[in-house]
Design an enzyme around this catalytic site. Structure first.
Site, PDB file in Angstrom:
ATOM      1  N   GLU A 180      22.788  62.483  29.760  1.00 52.43           N
ATOM      2  CA  GLU A 180      23.368  63.399  28.765  1.00 52.43           C
ATOM      3  C   GLU A 180      24.757  63.752  29.268  1.00 52.43           C
ATOM      4  O   GLU A 180      24.908  64.417  30.283  1.00 52.43           O
ATOM      5  CB  GLU A 180      22.490  64.637  28.600  1.00 52.43           C
ATOM      6  CG  GLU A 180      22.738  65.353  27.279  1.00 52.43           C
ATOM      7  CD  GLU A 180      23.430  66.676  27.452  1.00 52.43           C
ATOM      8  OE1 GLU A 180      24.661  66.671  27.697  1.00 52.43           O
ATOM      9  OE2 GLU A 180      22.757  67.710  27.348  1.00 52.43           O
ATOM     10  N   CYS A 224      28.125  71.639  27.131  1.00 55.63           N
ATOM     11  CA  CYS A 224      28.315  70.283  26.624  1.00 55.63           C
ATOM     12  C   CYS A 224      28.257  70.234  25.106  1.00 55.63           C
ATOM     13  O   CYS A 224      28.859  69.354  24.482  1.00 55.63           O
ATOM     14  CB  CYS A 224      27.273  69.346  27.223  1.00 55.63           C
ATOM     15  SG  CYS A 224      25.565  69.876  26.968  1.00 55.63           S
TER      16      CYS A 224
END
Length: 501
Positions: free
Chosen positions: A237, A271
């Site tokens: 990720e 993020c």
């Protein structure tokens, strides 16, 4: 302190003050190999337990971490510098994700009957075997959330862990391991090593049966290359340059409130955070003015006060990166609507919530992930243009759409190349829906956390087929191969017509 280390420490700096917070042990490559030996030995007994028994400590974790939230909130704030309400989001995430997987792991891991070549004569079962020892590499920005919620499904799947959290923010992981040990988890199945990737990264990857990584796209590419060399799996990720679209029918005030949360939670060190904001030309002026005003009025501060709306950046490195992006944009013609300055009066790494317009292709802010409290605002004239702008990036992690017509928003969402898209929310609706997969497209990563895939990625699928002794694949009763081929042909065609296969 349960870090595999044979000596040496690193001083941890408190972001709120810039003063020493604590010292943590650091690991050598030999320490990493020792951690793998311990994890592998402990993992044998752990994997042999029924999944329901493995789940017990994680069922208890839900209430335990909520009951002891003040302890862990203090730790998370001290090591990250984030506002208390943003640290609480991490606590909620760990509680919710642990409960989801603890309840569902036994079912997800249960043997499943699969369709067979010959009904009655062939029985096929799909089993799920643990990978072995998983290398988990988690970042500094959400150390509790990302450190624990990836560990829980890996452990529930029957694996052991060698975990390298970022050294700056390792205390939250260590606290959680202590808590889980109190709740009945064998401590040896979750080994922790600390150190810089350049020093222990090779040893960490060399011992792994699978790698789960959250971090930069640059780091993810290197891990993918090394995993490929060893033919082991990995989930990554990675970064994002996430867009938010405010459509012409959006409730502007709600969109402004949502944008403030989406852009400035954890000082933009998320993020999933929005860094590119596009508003329809019919609402652009009013939206930009109200958004900049609210951003400029956010209450910044250090400490335990729940009324603080944005905390500090975590390190000098992040402050330098944010400052460089804003200065470059302004020098090349971007206009500041609010912010644009460090706030050393509040603490060494504070930076104002910053909104700019006129950001163009020649500016680093346009394409590179800033990872701070900075957002560029632009106008669009049609839904097609909005989709084109949103997709015009190497990344594809998260996106947000604001509209008074949810069906329109969902239709537009399906055209965006992002792993998660939130309609009338910035990031939390998709991320906190643990039954749905979460991850990135394009340069934002591989694989998914959450949902069934978030647990099954830590397993190997094994097919066990048992054949009845009275029917095999060779011609029976001394039939010729040709006759047997005719029998099989007729049988298979009949089975198709009867929908037996």
């Amino acid at each position: 302190m349960h870090v595999t280390s044979s000596g040496g420490t690193r001083e941890i700096i408190a972001p709120f003050t810039g003063e020493p917070l604590t010292e943590l042990p650091v690991s050598s490559p030999d320490d990493v190999r020792t951690a793998y030996d311990k994890a592998r030995a402990a993992g044998l007994g752990w994997a042999a337990l029924p999944a329901a028994e493995r789940a017990r400590p994680f069922l208890l974790l839900h209430d335990a971490i909520l009951d002891r939230r003040d302890e862990i909130l203090d730790i998370v704030q001290d090591e990250t510098g984030k506002a208390r309400k943003h640290a609480f989001e991490e606590v909620l995430d760990v509680a919710g994700c642990a409960l989801y997987y603890a309840r569902r792991a036994p079912g997800l891991l249960a043997p499943r009957r699969r369709g067979a070549i010959f009904p009655l004569a062939t029985q096929v079962r799909e089993l799920r075997q643990p990978k072995g020892v998983v290398a988990l590499i988690s970042p500094w920005n959400y150390p509790l959330s990302l450190g624990v919620t990836d560990a829980v499904p890996a452990l529930l799947a029957g694996n052991a862990l060698v975990h390298k959290p970022d050294t700056q923010t390792a205390q939250s992981t260590l606290w959680t391991i202590d808590l889980l040990a109190e709740l009945g988890m064998p401590r040896e199945i979750w080994q922790v090593v600390l150190g810089e990737p350049a020093e222990i990264g090779d040893a960490l990857l060399d011992g792994a049966d699978y790698v789960a990584f959250t971090g930069s796209t640059r780091g993810g590419r290197k891990i993918a290359e090394e995993a490929a060399k060893r033919l082991i799996g990995c989930s990554l990720e990675l970064g994002g340059k996430n867009p938010m679209l405010v459509l012409d029918d959006a409730d502007v005030d709600r969109a402004v409130q949502g944008a403030v949360r989406a852009c400035f939670t954890n000082a933009g060190q998320l993020c999933l955070s929005v860094e590119r904001l596009y508003a329809h030309e019919s609402v652009f002026e009013v939206f930009a003015e109200r958004f900049a005003r609210q951003a400029g009025n956010l209450k910044l501060g250090a400490g335990r006060d729940w009324s603080v709306q944005m905390g500090s950046l975590t390190s000098q490195r992040q402050l330098d990166a944010v400052t460089a992006h804003v200065e470059d944009a302004v020098a090349n013609g971007a206009k500041l609507l609010t912010g644009g300055e460090p706030r050393p009066d509040l603490g060494p790494y504070f930076y104002e919530p910053t909104v700019l317009t006129g950001v163009t292709e020649d500016m680093r802010l346009c394409r590179e992930e800033t990872f701070g409290p900075v957002v560029a605002v632009s106008a669009f004239s049609s839904d097609d243009e909005a989709v084109e702008l949103a997709n015009d990036t190497a990344y594809g992690l998260n996106a947000s759409i604001w509209t008074s017509d949810p069906a329109r928003g969902r239709a537009l969402a399906a055209r965006l190349r992002a792993g998660t898209v939130n309609v009338n929310e910035g990031y939390a609706s998709a991320y906190a829906s643990y039954d749905a997969p979460m991850g990135g497209m394009k340069a934002s990563g591989l694989g998914r956390r959450h949902g069934a895939e978030g647990l099954l990625r830590y397993t190997e699928a094994q097919t066990v087929a048992s054949q009845a002794s009275w029917l095999g694949f060779e011609p029976p009763f001394d039939l010729s191969a040709e006759t047997w081929a005719d029998v099989l042909t007729t049988t298979l065609k009949t089975m198709r017509r009867l929908r037996l296969k």
